[in-house]
Structure formats: C-alpha cells, structure tokens
Design a protein around this motif. Structure first.
Motif, PDB file in Angstrom:
ATOM      1  N   LEU A 154      47.962  33.065  40.201  1.00  0.00           N
ATOM      2  CA  LEU A 154      47.629  32.894  41.605  1.00  0.00           C
ATOM      3  C   LEU A 154      46.126  33.033  41.796  1.00  0.00           C
ATOM      4  O   LEU A 154      45.437  33.693  41.006  1.00  0.00           O
ATOM      5  CB  LEU A 154      48.340  33.949  42.455  1.00  0.00           C
ATOM      6  N   THR A 155      45.621  32.429  42.842  1.00  0.00           N
ATOM      7  CA  THR A 155      44.233  32.594  43.254  1.00  0.00           C
ATOM      8  C   THR A 155      44.217  33.062  44.700  1.00  0.00           C
ATOM      9  O   THR A 155      45.231  32.983  45.415  1.00  0.00           O
ATOM     10  CB  THR A 155      43.469  31.263  43.153  1.00  0.00           C
ATOM     11  N   ALA A 156      43.057  33.524  45.154  1.00  0.00           N
ATOM     12  CA  ALA A 156      42.937  33.928  46.556  1.00  0.00           C
ATOM     13  C   ALA A 156      43.245  32.762  47.484  1.00  0.00           C
ATOM     14  O   ALA A 156      43.892  32.926  48.537  1.00  0.00           O
ATOM     15  CB  ALA A 156      41.536  34.475  46.812  1.00  0.00           C
ATOM     16  N   GLU A 157      42.823  31.573  47.095  1.00  0.00           N
ATOM     17  CA  GLU A 157      43.081  30.388  47.903  1.00  0.00           C
ATOM     18  C   GLU A 157      44.574  30.105  48.005  1.00  0.00           C
ATOM     19  O   GLU A 157      45.094  29.785  49.091  1.00  0.00           O
ATOM     20  CB  GLU A 157      42.355  29.183  47.295  1.00  0.00           C
ATOM     21  N   LEU A 158      45.295  30.216  46.899  1.00  0.00           N
ATOM     22  CA  LEU A 158      46.738  29.988  46.915  1.00  0.00           C
ATOM     23  C   LEU A 158      47.464  31.051  47.734  1.00  0.00           C
ATOM     24  O   LEU A 158      48.425  30.748  48.458  1.00  0.00           O
ATOM     25  CB  LEU A 158      47.284  29.971  45.489  1.00  0.00           C
ATOM     26  N   VAL A 159      47.012  32.294  47.625  1.00  0.00           N
ATOM     27  CA  VAL A 159      47.636  33.365  48.403  1.00  0.00           C
ATOM     28  C   VAL A 159      47.502  33.086  49.890  1.00  0.00           C
ATOM     29  O   VAL A 159      48.469  33.178  50.657  1.00  0.00           O
ATOM     30  CB  VAL A 159      47.024  34.721  48.037  1.00  0.00           C
ATOM     31  N   VAL A 182      45.143  35.920  32.048  1.00  0.00           N
ATOM     32  CA  VAL A 182      44.537  37.094  32.676  1.00  0.00           C
ATOM     33  C   VAL A 182      43.810  36.656  33.944  1.00  0.00           C
ATOM     34  O   VAL A 182      43.124  35.631  33.958  1.00  0.00           O
ATOM     35  CB  VAL A 182      43.551  37.784  31.712  1.00  0.00           C
ATOM     36  N   VAL A 183      43.977  37.434  35.017  1.00  0.00           N
ATOM     37  CA  VAL A 183      43.231  37.185  36.246  1.00  0.00           C
ATOM     38  C   VAL A 183      41.824  37.756  36.072  1.00  0.00           C
ATOM     39  O   VAL A 183      41.663  38.941  35.766  1.00  0.00           O
ATOM     40  CB  VAL A 183      43.909  37.842  37.460  1.00  0.00           C
ATOM     41  N   ALA A 184      40.807  36.917  36.258  1.00  0.00           N
ATOM     42  CA  ALA A 184      39.422  37.366  36.125  1.00  0.00           C
ATOM     43  C   ALA A 184      39.117  38.419  37.193  1.00  0.00           C
ATOM     44  O   ALA A 184      39.665  38.366  38.304  1.00  0.00           O
ATOM     45  CB  ALA A 184      38.470  36.190  36.263  1.00  0.00           C
ATOM     46  N   PRO A 185      38.244  39.391  36.895  1.00  0.00           N
ATOM     47  CA  PRO A 185      37.954  40.465  37.855  1.00  0.00           C
ATOM     48  C   PRO A 185      37.500  39.956  39.218  1.00  0.00           C
ATOM     49  O   PRO A 185      37.923  40.494  40.252  1.00  0.00           O
ATOM     50  CB  PRO A 185      36.857  41.265  37.151  1.00  0.00           C
ATOM     51  N   GLU A 186      36.669  38.927  39.239  1.00  0.00           N
ATOM     52  CA  GLU A 186      36.200  38.422  40.527  1.00  0.00           C
ATOM     53  C   GLU A 186      37.332  37.788  41.328  1.00  0.00           C
ATOM     54  O   GLU A 186      37.380  37.900  42.566  1.00  0.00           O
ATOM     55  CB  GLU A 186      35.055  37.427  40.336  1.00  0.00           C
ATOM     56  N   GLU A 187      38.273  37.131  40.627  1.00  0.00           N
ATOM     57  CA  GLU A 187      39.431  36.554  41.323  1.00  0.00           C
ATOM     58  C   GLU A 187      40.379  37.650  41.797  1.00  0.00           C
ATOM     59  O   GLU A 187      40.956  37.561  42.885  1.00  0.00           O
ATOM     60  CB  GLU A 187      40.169  35.574  40.411  1.00  0.00           C
ATOM     61  N   MET A 188      40.541  38.676  40.987  1.00  0.00           N
ATOM     62  CA  MET A 188      41.377  39.807  41.383  1.00  0.00           C
ATOM     63  C   MET A 188      40.829  40.449  42.655  1.00  0.00           C
ATOM     64  O   MET A 188      41.599  40.783  43.583  1.00  0.00           O
ATOM     65  CB  MET A 188      41.438  40.839  40.260  1.00  0.00           C
ATOM     66  N   ALA A 189      39.517  40.609  42.716  1.00  0.00           N
ATOM     67  CA  ALA A 189      38.898  41.188  43.913  1.00  0.00           C
ATOM     68  C   ALA A 189      39.117  40.313  45.126  1.00  0.00           C
ATOM     69  O   ALA A 189      39.403  40.804  46.229  1.00  0.00           O
ATOM     70  CB  ALA A 189      37.408  41.412  43.666  1.00  0.00           C
ATOM     71  N   ALA A 190      39.019  39.004  44.938  1.00  0.00           N
ATOM     72  CA  ALA A 190      39.214  38.077  46.051  1.00  0.00           C
ATOM     73  C   ALA A 190      40.661  38.105  46.528  1.00  0.00           C
ATOM     74  O   ALA A 190      40.938  38.075  47.740  1.00  0.00           O
ATOM     75  CB  ALA A 190      38.810  36.669  45.633  1.00  0.00           C
ATOM     76  N   ILE A 191      41.600  38.161  45.589  1.00  0.00           N
ATOM     77  CA  ILE A 191      43.016  38.236  45.969  1.00  0.00           C
ATOM     78  C   ILE A 191      43.296  39.527  46.720  1.00  0.00           C
ATOM     79  O   ILE A 191      43.968  39.524  47.770  1.00  0.00           O
ATOM     80  CB  ILE A 191      43.912  38.132  44.717  1.00  0.00           C
ATOM     81  N   ALA A 192      42.790  40.633  46.199  1.00  0.00           N
ATOM     82  CA  ALA A 192      43.004  41.920  46.866  1.00  0.00           C
ATOM     83  C   ALA A 192      42.470  41.897  48.291  1.00  0.00           C
ATOM     84  O   ALA A 192      43.105  42.406  49.225  1.00  0.00           O
ATOM     85  CB  ALA A 192      42.345  43.040  46.062  1.00  0.00           C
ATOM     86  N   ALA A 193      41.307  41.288  48.484  1.00  0.00           N
ATOM     87  CA  ALA A 193      40.711  41.217  49.823  1.00  0.00           C
ATOM     88  C   ALA A 193      41.568  40.388  50.773  1.00  0.00           C
ATOM     89  O   ALA A 193      41.769  40.768  51.938  1.00  0.00           O
ATOM     90  CB  ALA A 193      39.297  40.643  49.725  1.00  0.00           C
ATOM     91  N   VAL A 194      42.100  39.265  50.292  1.00  0.00           N
ATOM     92  CA  VAL A 194      42.938  38.415  51.144  1.00  0.00           C
ATOM     93  C   VAL A 194      44.236  39.138  51.507  1.00  0.00           C
ATOM     94  O   VAL A 194      44.689  39.102  52.661  1.00  0.00           O
ATOM     95  CB  VAL A 194      43.234  37.071  50.444  1.00  0.00           C
ATOM     96  N   VAL A 195      44.846  39.799  50.516  1.00  0.00           N
ATOM     97  CA  VAL A 195      46.100  40.511  50.778  1.00  0.00           C
ATOM     98  C   VAL A 195      45.884  41.589  51.840  1.00  0.00           C
ATOM     99  O   VAL A 195      46.691  41.736  52.777  1.00  0.00           O
ATOM    100  CB  VAL A 195      46.657  41.112  49.475  1.00  0.00           C
TER     101      VAL A 195
END
Length: 388
Positions: A154-159, A182-195
């Motif tokens: 998943l990506t922040a955009e998909l979420v 593996v989810v890259a750290p920058e993508e993980m941060a973006a997903i966490a922010a969107v959630v």
C-alpha cells in the motif's frame, strides 16, 4: 452434530490452502517419495541451543504453571530492552504484551480495534489468515489490489483513495508475506500521517524483521509511536512450534488487550516464554544472523534459477523467505499447476490463490526455507517439467 446448525461465521472462513497442500506433501513423504518442500513459511533450522537449554532448565525447575495473561515480567522487560538494542527505541515493559503466537496477537489487536461491520484496509496479495480473523469478529477485510508498480505494498495515495466511512484502520506487513516487499520509511511515515488524519488506526506486522537482506528494516515505532506493532519468535528467532509472539502499543491499549487475552487464552505458553528469554542472548543472536546470511544465499540462488526458467520476478524479495513469482508463461491456473507440480514432480509450492483475489492464477510462492542443495534439486525438476 448437525451441519445445519453450524454458524454462518464458521462457514464463511476459507481454508488455508497451503496447509491442504502441506498435508498432501507429508503423505507423499510417508510413502517414501522425495518431496522438495518449498510451501510452508517455516524456517528449516533447529531451535537455537541456548533456547533449548533454557526450556530444559524451566522444566527441571517446575516453571510450567499459568503466567499472567500479558506474559512473565522478565520477558516483557527483555522484549522492551530489545527495541533499544536493535532500533534505538526506548519503550517500557508496560507497552509489551506477550501473545500465543503472532496470530493470537493479531486476533487481540482486531478485537480491540475492529468493531462489527467496520473494515481494515490491507494489501492484496497478503497473508491469507488476516481476513479470516476479521470475519470471525464480524468485521471485514478491505483488500486493495497492489502490484509491482507499488512494490506490492500500500501507499499513502492508495490509502487515501480507498478509505471508506466504515474503514477503521490499515494493516501493513513489512516485510510482507508472500512478496518479501518492504515499505520504505518515508512511505511508512506518509501512510501513518494519512491514517491519523482520517481518524483510523495503524497496525504493522513486523514478523520478518531481522530477515532483510542488505539492510535493516526500521520499526514503525520510530515513525509513529502510537502504532500497534505485532511480532513473533517464529521467523527470525526460528521458534515456530513454540507459538509465541508479542504486541507493542500504547500502555492503555496493551492493558485492554490483556483483559481480552485473560478470557481467550488465560496465558501464553509458559515453557515457551522461559525458553524465549535465551533467544536474546549474544550467542543466539549471532546464530540467527548467520542463518540470515544463509537465507540470503538461498534467495539469490532461487531468484536466479527461477528467472532462467522464465518466471517473472520484478525484484528480488527484500525480506522474509519467499519468492512470489509470475508463472503465467506456464499456466493460467497456478492452483492446478501447483498440485500437478507436487503430484508429478514432487516439488511443493504454494499457489497464488492463498494470497490474492485478483491475480492469483498468475502467481506461485516459493519458500526458500530449505537448503541450497534442495533448491537446486527443485530447479532441476522445474526445468525437466518445462521440457515435457
């Protein structure tokens, strides 16, 4: 007992297809056939000697009674210490909950966060049991199709795109089963922010941490201290049959899940908890790191060999011990193909149908949880099959 009285909930649970295939492969073993096992997600290494010795000492000392539902204090403290050693993250033992396997941990997490009728978003392909836990709780899995273009994650955009009013949160697995992505750290941060922005909760499956190749994965806790993390002694620590895992989360959430665990499980396996203390000893960690290097060699051999045989592999898996290979040049039904491969060529691999509702017919998962010689034998048999 009448089948008519079985619950709709039970009827809706799908079988774990790899276990059906594993059962048949074991039957062939018992009949004397030489089956190459690449189907199950279970390391082939023996339990670490220090872990075995700790279990024997616990038995000799009579340490086999019920424990607190959240685990013995020493193990909770040692897991918390491990986060400081491995990730540089300071957490207290009150944020750690020891569970009967990671499966027990995820069931507790979903019981806490997935209200009836709500959904958790997750990548497809993904681990097949996760949606079944939600179905058992009268919630549902919201599967989002992913592919090579997003590294099967998943990506922040998909979420953001797929978020619905009933979405309660997001489940990520990094590294993932079946892809090793593996989810890259920058993508993980973006997903966490969107959630967080959308009012949901984030659960991250870190079961395969320690089994990445060429780099060390970061824990989501270094990015989002409020996330709920699940891990296990099964994969990196090689303790599958000991059935022991853990959760890390906010202290109030851990206390609430411990209350649920008291009712569901009484306690995690006692002997396993005392044994697991030895998994953190320096000699054990050195052994696990040597095994990690061997898994890397196996990965390289398998990826190279499958590519030579025409299997599509977008990129070598970054972690775990699986190759999710596109077999569409050989079949348009990987489920039947895997069963034929087992019966005719005595190689056990898992069809994509276990992991996906979208492109399942194209993919096969090969586990490199067997020796280099066995991987070479499997590749030889696959090559001969292709010549028929």
């Amino acid at each position: 007992m009448s089948v008519d009285n079985w619950s709709a909930r039970a009827r809706a649970i799908d079988s774990f297809k790899v276990m059906d295939l594993l059962k048949r492969a074991r039957e062939l073993d018992d009949r004397g056939f030489d089956v190459v096992h690449m189907e199950a997600g279970e390391p082939d290494f023996k339990t670490a000697p220090a872990v075995q010795a700790a279990a024997m000492r616990a038995l000799e000392n009579g340490l086999i009674q019920y424990t607190p539902a959240g685990g013995i204090a020493r193990l909770r403290e040692r897991i918390a210490q491990f986060y400081g050693e491995r990730y540089g993250i300071e957490i207290g033992p009150e944020r750690v909950l020891v569970t009967p396997g990671a499966s027990g941990g995820l069931l507790l997490a979903f019981a806490l966060l997935a209200e009836q009728g709500r959904s958790f978003m997750m990548a497809d392909p993904g681990y097949p049991c996760n949606p079944q836990f939600l179905r058992l709780l009268e919630a549902r899995a919201q599967r989002v199709r992913v592919d090579e273009s997003t590294n099967f994650q998943l990506t922040a955009e998909l979420v953001r795109e797929h978020w619905q009013p009933e979405t309660a949160g997001v489940l990520l697995a990094s590294p993932a089963n079946p892809t090793g992505a593996v989810v890259a750290p920058e993508e993980m941060a973006a997903i966490a922010a969107v959630v967080r922005e959308l009012g949901g909760e984030l659960i991250v499956d870190e079961l395969y941490h320690g089994l990445t190749y060429g780099f060390d994965a970061e824990s989501v806790l270094s990015i989002d201290d409020r996330a709920l993390v699940m891990n296990s002694f099964s994969k990196y620590f090689g303790m599958t049959g000991w059935r022991l895992g853990w959760l890390v989360g906010p202290a109030d959430a851990v206390a609430e899940m411990e209350k649920i665990a008291q009712n569901l499980f009484i306690s995690p396996p006692t002997l396993s908890q005392y044994a697991a203390l030895a998994a953190f000893e320096p000699e054990s960690i050195a052994l696990f790191e040597a095994r990690r290097a061997e898994f890397g060699q196996r990965r390289d051999l398998l990826v190279s060999g499958l590519r030579e045989l025409g299997f599509g592999i977008h990129r070598p898996p970054q972690g775990a011990f699986y190759v999710y290979a596109d077999a569409s040049h050989l079949t348009d039904n990987s489920y039947d193909w895997c069963w034929s491969l087992l019966e005719e060529d005595k190689v056990a691999a898992t069809p994509g149908a276990d992991f996906s509702r979208f492109d399942a017919q194209r993919y096969v998962r090969f586990s490199y949880t067997t020796g280099l010689d066995r991987i070479e034998l499997a590749l030889e048999r696959l090559a001969k099959r292709g010549q028929r």
